[in-house]
Write a protein that holds these residues in place. Structure first.
Motif, short mmCIF file in Angstrom:
data_model
loop_
_atom_site.label_atom_id
_atom_site.label_comp_id
_atom_site.label_asym_id
_atom_site.label_seq_id
_atom_site.Cartn_x
_atom_site.Cartn_y
_atom_site.Cartn_z
N THR A 1 48.45 29.62 35.82
CA THR A 1 49.52 30.57 35.51
C THR A 1 49.36 31.06 34.07
O THR A 1 49.26 30.25 33.14
CB THR A 1 50.90 29.92 35.68
OG1 THR A 1 51.04 29.49 37.04
CG2 THR A 1 52.02 30.89 35.34
N VAL A 2 49.32 32.37 33.90
CA VAL A 2 49.12 32.98 32.59
C VAL A 2 50.32 33.88 32.28
O VAL A 2 50.62 34.81 33.03
CB VAL A 2 47.82 33.81 32.54
CG1 VAL A 2 47.58 34.34 31.13
CG2 VAL A 2 46.64 32.98 33.01
N VAL A 3 51.00 33.59 31.18
CA VAL A 3 52.20 34.32 30.80
C VAL A 3 51.95 35.01 29.48
O VAL A 3 51.60 34.37 28.48
CB VAL A 3 53.41 33.37 30.68
CG1 VAL A 3 54.68 34.17 30.40
CG2 VAL A 3 53.56 32.51 31.93
N ARG A 4 52.13 36.31 29.45
CA ARG A 4 51.98 37.08 28.21
C ARG A 4 53.34 37.59 27.77
O ARG A 4 54.13 38.08 28.58
CB ARG A 4 51.03 38.26 28.40
CG ARG A 4 49.58 37.82 28.66
CD ARG A 4 49.28 37.69 30.12
NE ARG A 4 49.36 39.00 30.79
CZ ARG A 4 49.70 39.16 32.04
NH1 ARG A 4 50.03 38.11 32.80
NH2 ARG A 4 49.74 40.37 32.59
N VAL A 5 53.59 37.46 26.47
CA VAL A 5 54.88 37.87 25.91
C VAL A 5 54.63 38.78 24.72
O VAL A 5 54.35 38.31 23.60
CB VAL A 5 55.71 36.64 25.45
CG1 VAL A 5 57.11 37.07 25.03
CG2 VAL A 5 55.78 35.59 26.56
N VAL B 1 43.16 40.89 27.23
CA VAL B 1 43.45 39.46 27.32
C VAL B 1 43.23 38.96 28.74
O VAL B 1 42.57 37.93 28.97
CB VAL B 1 44.89 39.16 26.86
CG1 VAL B 1 45.36 37.79 27.36
CG2 VAL B 1 44.96 39.20 25.34
N MET B 2 43.76 39.67 29.73
CA MET B 2 43.61 39.22 31.11
C MET B 2 42.15 39.28 31.58
O MET B 2 41.72 38.43 32.35
CB MET B 2 44.50 40.04 32.03
CG MET B 2 45.98 39.68 31.93
SD MET B 2 46.32 37.90 32.10
CE MET B 2 45.60 37.56 33.71
N LYS B 3 41.42 40.25 31.08
CA LYS B 3 39.99 40.30 31.43
C LYS B 3 39.27 39.07 30.88
O LYS B 3 38.46 38.43 31.59
CB LYS B 3 39.37 41.57 30.85
CG LYS B 3 37.88 41.72 31.17
CD LYS B 3 37.30 43.00 30.58
CE LYS B 3 35.81 43.12 30.89
NZ LYS B 3 35.23 44.35 30.29
N ALA B 4 39.58 38.69 29.64
CA ALA B 4 38.95 37.51 29.04
C ALA B 4 39.40 36.23 29.75
O ALA B 4 38.58 35.32 29.98
CB ALA B 4 39.29 37.45 27.56
N ILE B 5 40.67 36.17 30.09
CA ILE B 5 41.19 34.99 30.80
C ILE B 5 40.48 34.82 32.14
O ILE B 5 40.04 33.72 32.50
CB ILE B 5 42.71 35.12 31.01
CG1 ILE B 5 43.48 34.98 29.68
CG2 ILE B 5 43.21 34.11 32.04
CD1 ILE B 5 43.62 33.59 29.17
N GLN B 6 40.39 35.89 32.89
CA GLN B 6 39.76 35.81 34.21
C GLN B 6 38.28 35.45 34.09
O GLN B 6 37.75 34.69 34.91
CB GLN B 6 39.95 37.14 34.95
CG GLN B 6 41.39 37.37 35.38
CD GLN B 6 41.67 38.82 35.74
OE1 GLN B 6 40.84 39.70 35.53
NE2 GLN B 6 42.87 39.08 36.26
#
Length: 448
Positions: A41-45, A229-234
């Protein structure tokens, strides 16, 4: 690590302005949540903090998970080992990279979860994501390094046992709990810590069982490009494929009679007095956690009649309070008093007992309940001044309750607590048969 969780969870501050109080959504920042196919689970704020970002990784493993006999302390131990390195980034390289960007980087362990956190420049976020994903997927350490760190953990225990708080926690938990793993502290049983250097193989299995994507929540707070960020996370976390183990948690049998424990402290300090009752687990679907949060402040908070009587007027106690915070399983609600002298113990105990019985009898100040609710709810929000403040609070509540929006939902529950619920809770749980009393008397009798 020192146990800072109660302080972090019970931050109090002046109320927010009326406009902020009127919000239906009690948490003022948007959570953008995505669950990867592997369960992470990835949460961005997004947070207005030009050039700064906080990065929190919450692993839902704590001393609670240590169910095997002789193997306590490993959740805390892994807080240390997670900084050792991987094949790609050998020991010391991660520290060098993180420091080169200027990140503050640390971790802490609790009964129910472990948190790893970094705070620093957005310019280093890509590098940080790669480093964090690498160690969570590929942690490596040789047996000599393991043994060295195990001895360091033993040294940490020796350092902490020089203060009354560790021995008090050990004695209280060991008396109040008979079966559940909450009966040992986060540091673990001393004999288990001494034996830890011989448990290298077990340590590897502990990592494989609990450091898994479906057991982890990441919070990224601050100034960042969400798509990047989501590209790096994935890319870096996507190949992480382990599944969390199933845990057969021992059930604590109901307490049937009052229990007591005493510590004779060999050096000079102030006497201590603790009343602790078994209470329900923290939950967002029941009011128990919210009731206890309000109840602790109502009985012994700085606005309570007891505080005024015992600390300010009669000066029988240096401090009274509670370090209650919600737990994943049934735990304890305690009232703590640091006495100015041993001779004051009977009077302080009588005053604490009287306040509990008055509440259970139906005597409750509705106006003060409402003020406490506002102070808990809005006071905490007033302290969310920087990305790191937001990250730690989101991480703490997610670690306990298991969902990214736990902080907001808990604060909503706090706002719904009714005075009569405090009365009913006291009648059900704050009873003598459910009570453990811990006393500590220093060698000097508490005379300073």
């Amino acid at each position: 690590m020192q146990r800072l969780l109660p302080l972090l969870l019970l931050l109090l501050a002046p109320a927010l302005p009326a406009a902020a109080q009127a919000r239906d959504d009690v948490f003022p920042y948007a959570l953008k949540t995505e669950r990867l196919p592997n369960g992470l689970t990835v949460v961005r704020v997004p947070f207005r903090s030009p050039g700064l970002v906080a990065y929190y990784s919450v692993v839902r493993v704590g001393s609670r998970n240590e169910v095997e006999p002789g193997k306590t302390g490993f959740a805390h131990f892994f807080e240390h080992m997670m900084f050792k390195g991987t094949k790609k980034h050998p020991e010391g390289e991660r520290d060098r990279i993180v420091a080169s960007y200027g990140f503050d980087d640390n971790a802490f362990t609790t009964d129910d979860f472990t948190v790893y956190h970094a705070y620093g420049p957005t310019a280093g976020l890509d590098a940080l994501i790669e480093l964090e994903a690498d160690r969570f997927r590929n942690l490596e350490y040789a047996e000599p390094s393991f043994r060295t760190e195990a001895l360091a953990v033993l040294g940490e225990y020796h350092k902490n046992e020089s203060r009354p708080e560790l021995k008090m926690e050990e004695r209280l938990l060991g008396t109040a709990f008979q079966k559940h793993t909450y009966r040992h502290t986060t540091l673990g049983f001393y004999e288990d810590i001494k034996a830890m250097p011989e448990a290298y193989a077990y340590s590897r299995s502990f990592f494989e069982r609990w450091y898994t994507p479906d057991n982890t929540i990441i919070f990224i707070v601050g100034d960042f490009d969400d798509a990047a960020v989501m590209k790096a996370i994935q890319e870096h976390y996507g190949p992480w494929a382990r599944k969390a183990a199933q845990l057969n948690m021992p059930t604590e049998p109901p307490q049937k009679e009052k229990r007591t424990a005493h510590i004779d402290w060999a050096s000079s300090t102030l006497p201590r007095h603790v009343l602790a009752w078994h209470t329900p687990a923290g939950s967002l679907t029941t009011p128990s956690a919210a009731i206890q949060s309000v109840l602790a402040a109502y009985l012994v908070g700085p606005t309570s009649p007891l505080y005024k009587e015992l600390v300010l007027e009669k000066q029988l106690a240096e401090f009274i309070g509670s370090d209650f915070y919600p737990h994943r399983d049934p735990h304890l609600l305690n009232l703590i008093a640091t006495l100015k002298a041993e001779d004051n113990r009977a009077a302080v105990d009588a005053a604490l007992t009287r306040a509990v019985r008055e509440l259970a009898s139906g005597k409750v100040d509705a106006a003060r309940v409402k003020a406490i609710q506002s102070n808990i709810r809005y006071g905490l929000l007033m302290n969310l001044e920087a990305p790191d403040d937001v990250g730690v609070q989101l991480a703490l509540y997610a670690g306990i309750f298991g969902t990214p929006d736990a902080l907001s939902r808990h604060l909503q529950n706090v706002s719904r607590v009714q005075p009569e619920q405090l009365v009913a809770f006291a009648r059900s749980y704050l009873v003598d048969t459910n009570l453990t009393v811990l006393t500590l008397t220093p060698a000097n009798g508490g005379k300073q």
